[in-house]
Design a protein around this motif. Sequence first.
Motif, mmCIF file in Angstrom:
data_model
loop_
_atom_site.group_PDB
_atom_site.id
_atom_site.type_symbol
_atom_site.label_atom_id
_atom_site.label_comp_id
_atom_site.label_asym_id
_atom_site.label_seq_id
_atom_site.Cartn_x
_atom_site.Cartn_y
_atom_site.Cartn_z
ATOM 1 N N LEU A 1 12.397 5.730 0.912
ATOM 2 C CA LEU A 1 11.004 5.994 1.290
ATOM 3 C C LEU A 1 10.292 4.754 1.818
ATOM 4 O O LEU A 1 9.175 4.853 2.348
ATOM 5 C CB LEU A 1 10.248 6.639 0.137
ATOM 6 C CG LEU A 1 9.975 5.863 -1.157
ATOM 7 C CD1 LEU A 1 8.792 4.913 -1.019
ATOM 8 C CD2 LEU A 1 9.685 6.845 -2.296
ATOM 9 N N LEU A 2 10.894 3.577 1.696
ATOM 10 C CA LEU A 2 10.320 2.381 2.310
ATOM 11 C C LEU A 2 10.629 2.284 3.804
ATOM 12 O O LEU A 2 10.088 1.421 4.498
ATOM 13 C CB LEU A 2 10.834 1.114 1.617
ATOM 14 C CG LEU A 2 10.462 0.921 0.149
ATOM 15 C CD1 LEU A 2 10.995 -0.419 -0.356
ATOM 16 C CD2 LEU A 2 8.952 1.001 -0.064
ATOM 17 N N ASP B 1 3.860 7.206 -6.492
ATOM 18 C CA ASP B 1 2.907 6.924 -7.576
ATOM 19 C C ASP B 1 3.333 5.696 -8.382
ATOM 20 O O ASP B 1 2.505 4.840 -8.714
ATOM 21 C CB ASP B 1 2.769 8.133 -8.498
ATOM 22 C CG ASP B 1 1.925 9.246 -7.903
ATOM 23 O OD1 ASP B 1 1.242 8.991 -6.892
ATOM 24 O OD2 ASP B 1 1.948 10.364 -8.447
ATOM 25 N N ASN B 2 4.623 5.612 -8.725
ATOM 26 C CA ASN B 2 5.102 4.445 -9.467
ATOM 27 C C ASN B 2 4.909 3.162 -8.656
ATOM 28 O O ASN B 2 4.523 2.116 -9.188
ATOM 29 C CB ASN B 2 6.578 4.613 -9.822
ATOM 30 C CG ASN B 2 6.788 5.257 -11.180
ATOM 31 O OD1 ASN B 2 5.835 5.536 -11.913
ATOM 32 N ND2 ASN B 2 8.032 5.523 -11.527
ATOM 33 N N VAL C 1 5.740 9.632 1.644
ATOM 34 C CA VAL C 1 5.538 10.722 0.690
ATOM 35 C C VAL C 1 6.504 11.866 0.996
ATOM 36 O O VAL C 1 7.114 12.445 0.085
ATOM 37 C CB VAL C 1 4.082 11.214 0.728
ATOM 38 C CG1 VAL C 1 3.888 12.405 -0.200
ATOM 39 C CG2 VAL C 1 3.134 10.081 0.352
ATOM 40 N N ARG C 2 6.671 12.167 2.267
ATOM 41 C CA ARG C 2 7.575 13.244 2.639
ATOM 42 C C ARG C 2 9.012 12.911 2.252
ATOM 43 O O ARG C 2 9.791 13.806 1.874
ATOM 44 C CB ARG C 2 7.491 13.488 4.152
ATOM 45 C CG ARG C 2 8.227 14.755 4.614
ATOM 46 C CD ARG C 2 8.410 14.797 6.111
ATOM 47 N NE ARG C 2 9.323 13.776 6.593
ATOM 48 C CZ ARG C 2 10.661 13.849 6.494
ATOM 49 N NH1 ARG C 2 11.227 14.892 5.905
ATOM 50 N NH2 ARG C 2 11.418 12.877 6.964
ATOM 51 N N ARG D 1 0.836 -1.212 0.000
ATOM 52 C CA ARG D 1 0.000 0.000 0.000
ATOM 53 C C ARG D 1 0.865 1.256 0.000
ATOM 54 O O ARG D 1 0.439 2.298 -0.499
ATOM 55 C CB ARG D 1 -0.905 0.020 1.232
ATOM 56 C CG ARG D 1 -1.888 -1.142 1.323
ATOM 57 C CD ARG D 1 -2.659 -1.089 2.630
ATOM 58 N NE ARG D 1 -1.747 -1.043 3.779
ATOM 59 C CZ ARG D 1 -2.126 -0.760 5.026
ATOM 60 N NH1 ARG D 1 -3.409 -0.512 5.298
ATOM 61 N NH2 ARG D 1 -1.248 -0.735 6.004
ATOM 62 N N THR D 2 2.073 1.184 0.557
ATOM 63 C CA THR D 2 2.977 2.345 0.684
ATOM 64 C C THR D 2 2.150 3.583 1.052
ATOM 65 O O THR D 2 2.147 4.587 0.348
ATOM 66 C CB THR D 2 3.775 2.579 -0.612
ATOM 67 O OG1 THR D 2 4.247 1.320 -1.117
ATOM 68 C CG2 THR D 2 4.980 3.477 -0.343
ATOM 69 N N ALA D 3 1.478 3.472 2.182
ATOM 70 C CA ALA D 3 0.480 4.481 2.559
ATOM 71 C C ALA D 3 0.927 5.404 3.682
ATOM 72 O O ALA D 3 0.186 6.325 4.044
ATOM 73 C CB ALA D 3 -0.818 3.777 2.970
#
Length: 292
Positions: free
Chosen positions: A240-241, A198-199, A186-187, A179-181
């Motif tokens: 970002l993960l 998005d990718n 994002v930050r 989900r990378t939610a």
Amino acid sequence: MPVSLQEAYEAALAAKPAHVQAMRDAQHPVLAKDPVPMPPGVPERFEVEEREIAGFPVQVLHPRERGSGIQVVYFHGGAFTLPFQGSHGRIVLGLADRTGADLWIPHYLPGPDGTIEDALPFIDALAREVPNAAGGHRYVVAGESAGGNMALVQTLRAAQNGTRMPDHLVIHAPWVDLRTADPESVRMEPADVLMTVDNLHLSARNWAGGRDLTDPMVSPIFGDLGALPPVSVLQGTNDLLLPDVLRFVEEARAQGGEVELDLVDGAFHVYLAADAPEAHAALDLAAQRILG
């Protein structure tokens, strides 16, 4: 010639627009996605065995000298969208040179043409085949990013199916929640050298097929993490993960899992492939865990 981690990071960040576009282009179906060949000199150091398991190609690197008998499955990353890349080859060879292990490299069908449904029979077949080859030797499953996801999925499946569990998992920046939610991801996106949220969202929907993104076979963070063998997680802070990886480590430990986290400040996604001291140290640590 080795460079500093900061120099490697700046060079990778400068190349990000090209990587982002390549990932976007790779989302188109029926696009030829051939693995990058192994670097020159590999046949002199390794016997390269070409196999087919459950209909998919697998390369096995057998050391020509000082083989340890250890069997390692290495699932490559690429957001389930890219084939085996040069960066993956550098990591695999770094592990093989340090351990004397036989390295099994599965070439699964990337999305959007392939989905988790296509991969599961392949994953299950590997979970039977590789331990048989290991016999009384150690058996380890490893991978980075999407490959870290697949390493976890294979192990969760083995626990469910009653097949031999790996002696250890060694995973780098595993994509544990498709989900990378997390808003923090994002930050962090501008600091990441490869990925955009998005990718990743598009790749995740393609790979999941008809399954929900919270299905443990899609996002292993929702699986029975207490059933895992000892796990070593290699992770950088410029990735970002990171938020989901930290949540995975916390949840696995809460479920009774034995999880070691090696968090490297300033390291980026797939930094293990860089020619930097921190990358070499991470490969050294991964090799120690493989050797047991």
